[in-house]
Design an enzyme around this catalytic site. Structure first.
Site, PDB file in Angstrom:
ATOM      1  NE  ARG A  51      -1.723  -2.377   2.656  1.00 28.84           N
ATOM      2  CZ  ARG A  51      -1.706  -3.586   2.099  1.00 28.84           C
ATOM      3  NH1 ARG A  51      -2.608  -3.918   1.226  1.00 28.84           N
ATOM      4  NH2 ARG A  51      -0.790  -4.466   2.429  1.00 28.84           N
ATOM      5  CB  THR A  52       3.474   2.550   2.266  1.00 27.91           C
ATOM      6  OG1 THR A  52       2.709   2.247   3.429  1.00 27.91           O
ATOM      7  CG2 THR A  52       4.175   3.879   2.465  1.00 27.91           C
ATOM      8  CE  LYS A  80      26.218  -4.164  -6.157  1.00 26.82           C
ATOM      9  NZ  LYS A  80      26.500  -3.298  -7.332  1.00 26.82           N
ATOM     10  NE  ARG A 101       7.387   1.086   5.214  1.00 28.84           N
ATOM     11  CZ  ARG A 101       6.157   0.573   5.107  1.00 28.84           C
ATOM     12  NH1 ARG A 101       6.001  -0.718   4.901  1.00 28.84           N
ATOM     13  NH2 ARG A 101       5.102   1.339   5.226  1.00 28.84           N
ATOM     14  CG  HIS A 129       3.633   4.226   8.524  1.00 27.01           C
ATOM     15  ND1 HIS A 129       3.865   4.999   7.400  1.00 27.01           N
ATOM     16  CD2 HIS A 129       3.093   3.069   8.081  1.00 27.01           C
ATOM     17  CE1 HIS A 129       3.502   4.315   6.332  1.00 27.01           C
ATOM     18  NE2 HIS A 129       3.031   3.140   6.718  1.00 27.01           N
TER      19      HIS A 129
END
Length: 307
Positions: A51-52, A80, A101, A129
């Site tokens: 969703r986000t 890496k 995120r 959030h």
């Protein structure tokens, strides 16, 4: 240049303007269809999201902009060993704004400190959030017409749920807010939050049974028990079905109560509830696109004159 790390980064007055803009976008989407032409959004998602991430991408595309980025740390140079600081400095050369995120708390804040473009915290561990909180507030304001004078029930994982912590901190800035925290003892809201509410003189109670609280609520915010926040699979299995909202439990609720959920849902809301007019969690997901469109415009300093 401005970033969004925490819902409290915007004053109540600034949030009102942001929500007014989001509502205007909802009613007149064509007016904003070319607002971000020539602009690029980087979605840097070190943790899975549906969703986000997609709502950020939809928001930028709806504004006429473009999107680039990655949806998994394994598909980025993080695999890496590249640091967040170095990654954002590179991204700043390619994009105009970034949504990040990350599973580690504070990582977007580190990025913002080294970034040459606005950074939006799209979720950092169990911490914050903010764009979900903006989505929640816009949903409530749009459907209830106000952001105060509520009894709010928060149910489920109140210990690890970053959406819950952010929403509580955002709502206490409005008048006459009361909380009922509904959870098993193992997942109760952290002490630092209840200590803060006590210090500010904000009424709250902690209960275990959802049924006992239902008649008192103006808003019910359901959350899932998050497997990814548990260290012990046995504890997750034991608690994951502790609360399931169904029609029987809803029978005691007010006719105008709203049911919100940040999604994804597992089984904490029965699908039989989806057709109840009080269930607004899919509308809530749509409001998430509008508020992210408004946020992108605001952080990029783009104004659209009324036509």
């Amino acid at each position: 240049m401005r970033h969004l790390m925490n819902p409290l980064d915007f004053s109540v007055e600034e949030l009102d303007r942001l929500f007014d803009l989001a509502n205007d976008i909802e009613s007149s989407p064509q007016k904003y269809a070319h607002a971000c032409e020539g602009k690029k959004l980087a979605t840097c998602f070190y943790e899975p999201s549906t969703r986000t991430r997609l709502s950020f991408e939809a928001a930028m595309l709806n504004l006429g902009g473009q999107v680039l980025g990655f949806s998994d740390a394994a598909s980025s140079s993080a695999s890496k060993g590249e640091s967040v600081s170095d990654t954002i400095r590179i991204i700043s050369c390619y994009a105009d704004i970034c949504a990040m995120r990350h599973p580690k708390e504070g990582a977007p804040m580190v990025a913002a400190g080294r970034s040459g473009i606005p950074v939006i915290n799209a979720g950092d561990g169990g911490h914050q959030h903010p764009t979900q909180t903006l989505t929640d507030l816009l949903t409530i304001r749009s459907l209830k017409g106000r952001l105060g004078s509520f009894t709010v029930g928060l149910c489920g994982d109140l210990k690890f749920g970053r959406t819950v912590h952010s929403l509580i901190n955002a709502l206490i800035r409005y008048d006459d807010i009361r909380f009922i925290f509904i959870s098993p003892p193992e997942l109760k809201v952290p002490d630092y939050i209840t200590d803060m509410l006590t210090e500010k003189g904000i009424t709250y109670e902690e209960v275990i049974r959802l049924e006992d609280s239902m008649p008192k609520l103006d808003l019910l915010y359901m959350t899932r028990v998050q497997r990814e926040r548990f260290f012990n699979e046995e504890d997750y299995v034991r608690l994951k079905d502790f609360y399931i909202l169904d029609k029987a439990k809803l029978s005691a609720a007010r006719k105008d109560m709203l049911i919100l959920h940040p999604l994804p849902r597992v089984n904490e809301i029965s699908v039989e509830v989806d057709d109840d007019p009080r269930a607004v969690y899919f509308k809530q997901a749509q409001y998430g696109v509008y508020v992210r469109m408004a946020l992108i415009l605001t952080l990029l300093g783009i104004e659209i004159k009324n036509k």
